[in-house]
Design an enzyme around this catalytic site. Structure first.
Site, PDB file in Angstrom:
ATOM      1  N   ARG A  76       0.843  -1.181   0.000  1.00  0.00           N
ATOM      2  CA  ARG A  76       0.000   0.000   0.000  1.00  0.00           C
ATOM      3  C   ARG A  76       0.886   1.240   0.000  1.00  0.00           C
ATOM      4  NH1 ARG A  76      -1.841   0.918   4.384  1.00  0.00           N
ATOM      5  NH2 ARG A  76      -1.065  -0.858   5.541  1.00  0.00           N
ATOM      6  N   TYR A 202      -1.350  -3.647  -6.936  1.00  0.00           N
ATOM      7  CA  TYR A 202      -1.017  -4.392  -5.727  1.00  0.00           C
ATOM      8  C   TYR A 202      -2.124  -4.393  -4.681  1.00  0.00           C
ATOM      9  CZ  TYR A 202       1.110  -6.483  -1.779  1.00  0.00           C
ATOM     10  OH  TYR A 202       1.345  -7.348  -0.742  1.00  0.00           O
ATOM     11  N   LYS A 211      -9.468  -2.614   1.871  1.00  0.00           N
ATOM     12  CA  LYS A 211      -9.205  -1.435   2.687  1.00  0.00           C
ATOM     13  C   LYS A 211     -10.032  -0.231   2.205  1.00  0.00           C
ATOM     14  CE  LYS A 211      -6.789  -3.647   5.511  1.00  0.00           C
ATOM     15  NZ  LYS A 211      -5.458  -4.073   5.509  1.00  0.00           N
ATOM     16  N   HIS A 231     -10.228  -2.311  11.732  1.00  0.00           N
ATOM     17  CA  HIS A 231      -9.126  -3.167  11.240  1.00  0.00           C
ATOM     18  C   HIS A 231      -8.862  -4.250  12.284  1.00  0.00           C
ATOM     19  CE1 HIS A 231      -4.718  -3.122   9.474  1.00  0.00           C
ATOM     20  NE2 HIS A 231      -5.439  -4.107   8.984  1.00  0.00           N
ATOM     21  N   SER A 253      -0.986  -3.215  10.440  1.00  0.00           N
ATOM     22  CA  SER A 253      -0.617  -4.132   9.366  1.00  0.00           C
ATOM     23  C   SER A 253       0.669  -4.891   9.720  1.00  0.00           C
ATOM     24  CB  SER A 253      -0.407  -3.351   8.074  1.00  0.00           C
ATOM     25  OG  SER A 253      -1.600  -2.681   7.735  1.00  0.00           O
ATOM     26  N   ALA A 254       0.646  -6.184   9.433  1.00  0.00           N
ATOM     27  CA  ALA A 254       1.793  -7.067   9.677  1.00  0.00           C
ATOM     28  C   ALA A 254       2.215  -7.088  11.146  1.00  0.00           C
ATOM     29  CB  ALA A 254       2.969  -6.706   8.764  1.00  0.00           C
ATOM     30  N   CYS A 255       1.237  -6.998  12.054  1.00  0.00           N
ATOM     31  CA  CYS A 255       1.525  -7.078  13.487  1.00  0.00           C
ATOM     32  C   CYS A 255       0.814  -8.256  14.159  1.00  0.00           C
ATOM     33  CB  CYS A 255       1.170  -5.774  14.176  1.00  0.00           C
ATOM     34  SG  CYS A 255       2.307  -4.439  13.744  1.00  0.00           S
ATOM     35  N   GLY A 256       0.321  -9.220  13.394  1.00  0.00           N
ATOM     36  CA  GLY A 256      -0.108 -10.468  14.012  1.00  0.00           C
ATOM     37  C   GLY A 256      -1.594 -10.772  14.039  1.00  0.00           C
ATOM     38  N   ASN A 259      -2.182 -14.320  12.455  1.00  0.00           N
ATOM     39  CA  ASN A 259      -1.632 -15.344  13.349  1.00  0.00           C
ATOM     40  C   ASN A 259      -2.501 -15.564  14.576  1.00  0.00           C
ATOM     41  OD1 ASN A 259       1.258 -16.518  12.721  1.00  0.00           O
ATOM     42  ND2 ASN A 259       1.093 -14.493  11.787  1.00  0.00           N
ATOM     43  N   ASP A 282      -8.810  -9.729   9.400  1.00  0.00           N
ATOM     44  CA  ASP A 282      -8.341  -8.378   9.046  1.00  0.00           C
ATOM     45  C   ASP A 282      -9.368  -7.272   9.294  1.00  0.00           C
ATOM     46  OD1 ASP A 282      -6.015  -6.961   7.936  1.00  0.00           O
ATOM     47  OD2 ASP A 282      -7.297  -6.472   6.234  1.00  0.00           O
ATOM     48  N   ASN A 380       6.726  -8.270   2.080  1.00  0.00           N
ATOM     49  CA  ASN A 380       5.265  -8.088   2.075  1.00  0.00           C
ATOM     50  C   ASN A 380       4.602  -9.000   1.031  1.00  0.00           C
ATOM     51  OD1 ASN A 380       2.817  -6.871   2.993  1.00  0.00           O
ATOM     52  ND2 ASN A 380       2.839  -5.471   1.230  1.00  0.00           N
ATOM     53  N   ARG A 382       2.409 -12.098  -0.266  1.00  0.00           N
ATOM     54  CA  ARG A 382       1.116 -12.474   0.321  1.00  0.00           C
ATOM     55  C   ARG A 382       0.534 -13.723  -0.313  1.00  0.00           C
ATOM     56  NH1 ARG A 382      -1.256  -8.715   4.352  1.00  0.00           N
ATOM     57  NH2 ARG A 382       0.386  -7.169   4.524  1.00  0.00           N
ATOM     58  N   ARG A 413       3.479  -3.268  17.861  1.00  0.00           N
ATOM     59  CA  ARG A 413       4.871  -3.668  18.089  1.00  0.00           C
ATOM     60  C   ARG A 413       5.529  -2.591  18.917  1.00  0.00           C
ATOM     61  NH1 ARG A 413       7.273  -7.351  14.136  1.00  0.00           N
ATOM     62  NH2 ARG A 413       5.553  -8.029  12.822  1.00  0.00           N
ATOM     63  N   GLY A 507       1.077 -19.331  19.219  1.00  0.00           N
ATOM     64  CA  GLY A 507       0.126 -20.135  19.992  1.00  0.00           C
ATOM     65  C   GLY A 507       0.110 -19.784  21.476  1.00  0.00           C
ATOM     66  N   ASN A 509       0.140 -17.060  22.798  1.00  0.00           N
ATOM     67  CA  ASN A 509      -0.709 -15.898  23.089  1.00  0.00           C
ATOM     68  C   ASN A 509      -2.058 -16.311  23.681  1.00  0.00           C
ATOM     69  OD1 ASN A 509       1.308 -14.216  22.135  1.00  0.00           O
ATOM     70  ND2 ASN A 509       0.496 -14.165  20.048  1.00  0.00           N
TER      71      ASN A 509
HETATM   72  P1  GTP Z   1      -1.921  -7.530   7.688  1.00  0.00           P
HETATM   73  O1  GTP Z   1      -2.441  -8.612   6.827  1.00  0.00           O
HETATM   74  O2  GTP Z   1      -0.874  -6.694   7.034  1.00  0.00           O
HETATM   75  O3  GTP Z   1      -2.997  -6.669   8.281  1.00  0.00           O
HETATM   76  O4  GTP Z   1      -1.070  -8.240   8.888  1.00  0.00           O
HETATM   77  P2  GTP Z   1      -1.479  -9.072  10.197  1.00  0.00           P
HETATM   78  O5  GTP Z   1      -1.773  -8.136  11.316  1.00  0.00           O
HETATM   79  O6  GTP Z   1      -2.514 -10.075   9.875  1.00  0.00           O
HETATM   80  O7  GTP Z   1      -0.093  -9.785  10.580  1.00  0.00           O
HETATM   81  P3  GTP Z   1       0.324 -11.332  10.500  1.00  0.00           P
HETATM   82  O8  GTP Z   1      -0.468 -12.195  11.427  1.00  0.00           O
HETATM   83  O9  GTP Z   1       0.366 -11.739   9.089  1.00  0.00           O
HETATM   84  O10 GTP Z   1       1.815 -11.257  11.088  1.00  0.00           O
HETATM   85  C1  GTP Z   1       2.796 -10.449  10.499  1.00  0.00           C
HETATM   86  C2  GTP Z   1       4.170 -10.828  11.000  1.00  0.00           C
HETATM   87  O11 GTP Z   1       4.218 -10.804  12.433  1.00  0.00           O
HETATM   88  C3  GTP Z   1       4.589 -12.226  10.573  1.00  0.00           C
HETATM   89  O12 GTP Z   1       5.921 -12.199  10.110  1.00  0.00           O
HETATM   90  C4  GTP Z   1       4.490 -13.032  11.835  1.00  0.00           C
HETATM   91  O13 GTP Z   1       5.416 -14.088  11.851  1.00  0.00           O
HETATM   92  C5  GTP Z   1       4.749 -12.019  12.944  1.00  0.00           C
HETATM   93  N1  GTP Z   1       4.014 -12.376  14.179  1.00  0.00           N
HETATM   94  C6  GTP Z   1       2.699 -12.655  14.284  1.00  0.00           C
HETATM   95  N2  GTP Z   1       2.354 -12.987  15.562  1.00  0.00           N
HETATM   96  C7  GTP Z   1       3.501 -12.894  16.280  1.00  0.00           C
HETATM   97  C8  GTP Z   1       3.801 -13.112  17.670  1.00  0.00           C
HETATM   98  O14 GTP Z   1       2.951 -13.433  18.496  1.00  0.00           O
HETATM   99  N3  GTP Z   1       5.100 -12.905  18.039  1.00  0.00           N
HETATM  100  C9  GTP Z   1       6.062 -12.533  17.144  1.00  0.00           C
HETATM  101  N4  GTP Z   1       7.306 -12.358  17.603  1.00  0.00           N
HETATM  102  N5  GTP Z   1       5.815 -12.342  15.828  1.00  0.00           N
HETATM  103  C10 GTP Z   1       4.550 -12.507  15.403  1.00  0.00           C
HETATM  104  C1  SPV Z   2      -2.660  -4.413   5.461  1.00  0.00           C
HETATM  105  O1  SPV Z   2      -1.685  -3.785   5.005  1.00  0.00           O
HETATM  106  O2  SPV Z   2      -3.197  -4.129   6.556  1.00  0.00           O
HETATM  107  C2  SPV Z   2      -3.189  -5.569   4.716  1.00  0.00           C
HETATM  108  C3  SPV Z   2      -2.684  -5.797   3.360  1.00  0.00           C
HETATM  109  O3  SPV Z   2      -4.051  -6.270   5.207  1.00  0.00           O
HETATM  110  S1  SPV Z   2      -3.443  -4.780   2.196  1.00  0.00           S
HETATM  111  O4  SPV Z   2      -4.608  -5.485   1.649  1.00  0.00           O
HETATM  112  O5  SPV Z   2      -2.454  -4.550   1.126  1.00  0.00           O
HETATM  113  O6  SPV Z   2      -3.875  -3.550   2.794  1.00  0.00           O
HETATM  114 MN    MN Z   3      -4.563  -5.562   7.336  1.00  0.00          MN
END
Ligand code: GTP
Ligand code: SPV
Ligand code: MN
Length: 597
Positions: A76, A202, A211, A231, A253-256, A259, A282, A380, A382, A413, A507, A509
């Site tokens: 993005r 993208y 989004k 979100h 984004s990308a903060c878990g 997972n 999401d 990034n 996917r 984070r 896990g 968590n």
């Molecule tokens: P978007 O799709 O961008 O919104 O991301 P998201 O919030 O769904 O994040 P996602 O679960 O894909 O995790 C992103 C990154 O964080 C990955 O590289 C994971 O390995 C890492 N991650 C997720 N959960 C944990 C955790 O509990 N601890 C740590 N250390 N890393 C984590």
């Molecule tokens: C984010 O960045 O929070 C995502 C990926 O979930 S995207 O669809 O590119 O926004």
């Molecule tokens: Mn997202």
């Protein structure tokens, strides 16, 4: 106007708009997306012929494809994302703004004849369960087969949507154009129910249901109509007695989120019969139910998840979901068996492979300080996977009424400041906790990585109006929900002095979720601190976690000095948000400062 196939609606308002867009972009053909399997299969074949897609090993990854984006189009782009309300004040200081008529004029030049020689695909889609109170409808016009195939996974798209299209539908126009990054625009016109995206191909820039619609336009509609678009992931935690409690969690984004939404409980809990169900990973749309609780649906139909780091241990459920019917974007291509790979999948990088750019890749040159240029998969990169292919998808996934939410969790984070978990004093203080969220930036958006920035409610890039008004809407909702969820904050990312994560995460968590739900049921005491209620270490079960009580004490400790240092930064951020920051938030900030002493 000539369609290649039968239009899926005869609504004049919809047809007139398509005609207008076609007159502007001038495609050779216009095709309605029914999303029937025959049609999608034909499109996949076409995309393989032009190398827009690569078909992967049918035995190992049935119905799976690889796609590579342009090298300058991998995330993005917040700097190119605009909220085009009539007044700048309504978009607010946090959003980029262009006056709507000026924006339409500027972008019209970029759209002009952009589809000559191409096909315009008309994708009718629903966000949410068709016909439900929560559902909203849209049409995306695009010249990209990749977008069509992704939308067919990520939304409920196709023929059945036709009869729901009326003058309230969300109008989305996407043209790949020249992919010129300097003329890339992702523009939202919330007052016109319109989204215009040009010069990107993208993910979040072009899958307009995600989004653009389900957060930016929907947050605007939610404020007007008395609901919320957030979100947030949604998960259900099932106890051995069969009772399931639901929580919604907002992490940047990308903060878990993905997972946490799919976690597999540690052995200790699994043996007792605990289980996690994933409703969404999401986005959550939240409404007040007739029982006075807050109810949530996931408006999406698939997962657009981060590939790197996904493996059999970290997230086996996500990995399982990617084993069929998946589109991989910007991952590494293993040429020996025609499969895919990414950093963190396993310790066996392929020897004969192409990197995310499509170049011959030498895994021995990998340098974690220069991931973009040396990794096999883009940080990034996917997977677009069908939600129903996830082994832990909730039986309530399609429930038109959604699920009742017991707890809302914020998180980010933070290497130091935020403890593993704390609970707010109530809805107003919880809204304040959301408003001061901060997180280190990730690869999900273009720009520097690892810089701490304030990201309120994980919505900084996604609120379709003024941030201060958004907080006011949260406060307003709190007054209207007779039985509101309790609000918490978590941080899985505290590090030691060498920069290693202290908490095992993933896990594990589950242990924190258990404490959160115990608090919701008033089953456990907590320590009142200046920032909120913090667990007594004895109340978080560590059996089998490998974490010592001492480490947990450390994770739960509050570094008063760093909190005090944060106050001035929060004050600056509030000043940046501007005049519309609710008084309640300023009162909460002053109260926090006072409690910190
Ligand atoms: P978007 O799709 O961008 O919104 O991301 P998201 O919030 O769904 O994040 P996602 O679960 O894909 O995790 C992103 C990154 O964080 C990955 O590289 C994971 O390995 C890492 N991650 C997720 N959960 C944990 C955790 O509990 N601890 C740590 N250390 N890393 C984590
Ligand atoms: C984010 O960045 O929070 C995502 C990926 O979930 S995207 O669809 O590119 O926004
Ligand atoms: Mn997202």
């Amino acid at each position: 106007m000539k369609f290649e196939n039968k239009p899926l609606t005869d609504n004049k308002y919809v047809l007139d708009w398509i005609e207008e867009c076609a007159a502007l972009t001038n495609p050779d053909k216009i095709v309605w997306i029914t999303a029937e399997e025959d049609q999608l299969e034909e499109l996949r074949k076409q995309a393989c012929e032009t190398k827009e897609l690569y078909k992967l090993n049918e035995e190992l990854l049935p119905n799976c494809y690889l796609h590579r984006t342009a090298v300058n189009d991998v995330a993005r782009v917040e700097a190119r994302t605009f909220i085009c309300t009539r007044t700048k004040e309504d978009a607010g200081n946090i959003n980029n703004w262009i006056e709507p008529q000026e924006c339409y004029a500027r972008l019209s030049k970029l759209y002009k004849n952009a589809m000559v020689g191409k096909t315009m695909y008309v994708i009718p889609y629903a966000m949410g369960q068709l016909g439900s109170t929560f559902a909203k409808y849209g049409v995306e016009l695009t010249d990209s087969i990749y977008v069509v195939l992704n939308m067919a996974i990520m939304t409920r798209a196709g023929t059945a949507v036709g009869k729901y299209l009326d003058e309230h539908f969300i109008k989305g126009l996407h043209a790949t154009a020249t992919l010129d990054p300097d003329n890339r625009y992702i523009c939202h016109f919330p007052e016109d129910n319109t989204i215009w995206s040009v010069n990107s191909a993208y993910g979040g820039n072009v899958l307009l249901g995600k989004k653009c619609f389900a957060l930016r336009i929907a947050s605007y509609l939610g404020r007007k109509e008395g609901w919320m678009a957030e979100h947030m992931l949604i998960l259900g935690l099932q106890s051995p007695d069969g009772i399931i409690k639901y929580v919604a969690a907002a992490f940047p984004s990308a903060c878990g989120k993905t997972n946490l939404a799919m976690l597999i409980p540690p052995e200790y809990y699994k043996k007792k019969g605990y289980k996690i169900w994933c409703v969404g990973d999401d986005i959550a749309w939240l409404r007040i139910g007739s029982d006075g609780r807050l109810w949530a649906v996931n408006p999406e139909n698939g997962f657009f998840g981060v590939a790197p780091g996904t493996n059999e241990h970290s997230n086996p459920n996500a990995l399982a979901a990617t084993k069929r019917d998946t589109i991989f974007t910007n991952v590494c291509h293993d040429l020996d068996n025609n499969t895919v790979w990414w950093e963190g999948l396993n310790d066996n990088p392929p020897k004969n492979a192409l990197n995310w750019k499509g170049e011959k890749w030498d895994y021995t040159k990998y340098d974690k300080n220069d991931k973009i240029n040396t990794s096999g998969a883009h940080p990034n990169s996917r997977f677009t996977a069908v939600a129903k292919n996830c082994p832990c998808v909730s039986p309530e996934f399609d429930n038109p009424d959604g699920v009742p939410i017991s707890a809302v969790i914020f998180g980010g984070r933070r290497a130091k400041t935020a403890p593993l978990v704390y609970q707010s004093f109530g809805w107003q203080h919880g809204t304040f906790v959301g408003s001061i969220m901060a997180s280190e930036t990730t690869a999900a958006a273009a720009g520097a990585i690892g810089v701490v920035r304030r990201d309120p409610m994980a919505m900084r890039p996604f609120v379709g109006y003024d941030m201060g008004d958004y907080w006011a809407h949260w406060l307003e909702m709190g007054k209207k929900i007779p039985n509101p969820p309790k609000i918490f904050h978590v941080n899985w990312f505290r590090t030691d002095d060498e920069g290693h994560f202290i908490w095992p995460g993933f896990g594990e968590n589950m242990r924190v979720l258990m404490w959160i739900l115990s608090r919701c049921e008033n089953k456990v005491d907590a320590k009142e601190t200046p920032i909120g209620f913090v667990p007594y270490a004895k109340d978080i079960n560590l059996e089998g976690s490998g974490v010592s009580e001492e480490t947990l004490e450390d994770l739960l400790s509050i570094d008063t000095e760093s909190w005090k240092a944060d106050i001035s930064n929060i004050r600056e951020f509030y000043a940046l948000v501007g005049d519309r920051v609710p008084t309640e938030m300023k009162i909460e900030l002053a109260a926090l400062e006072k409690r910190l002493g």
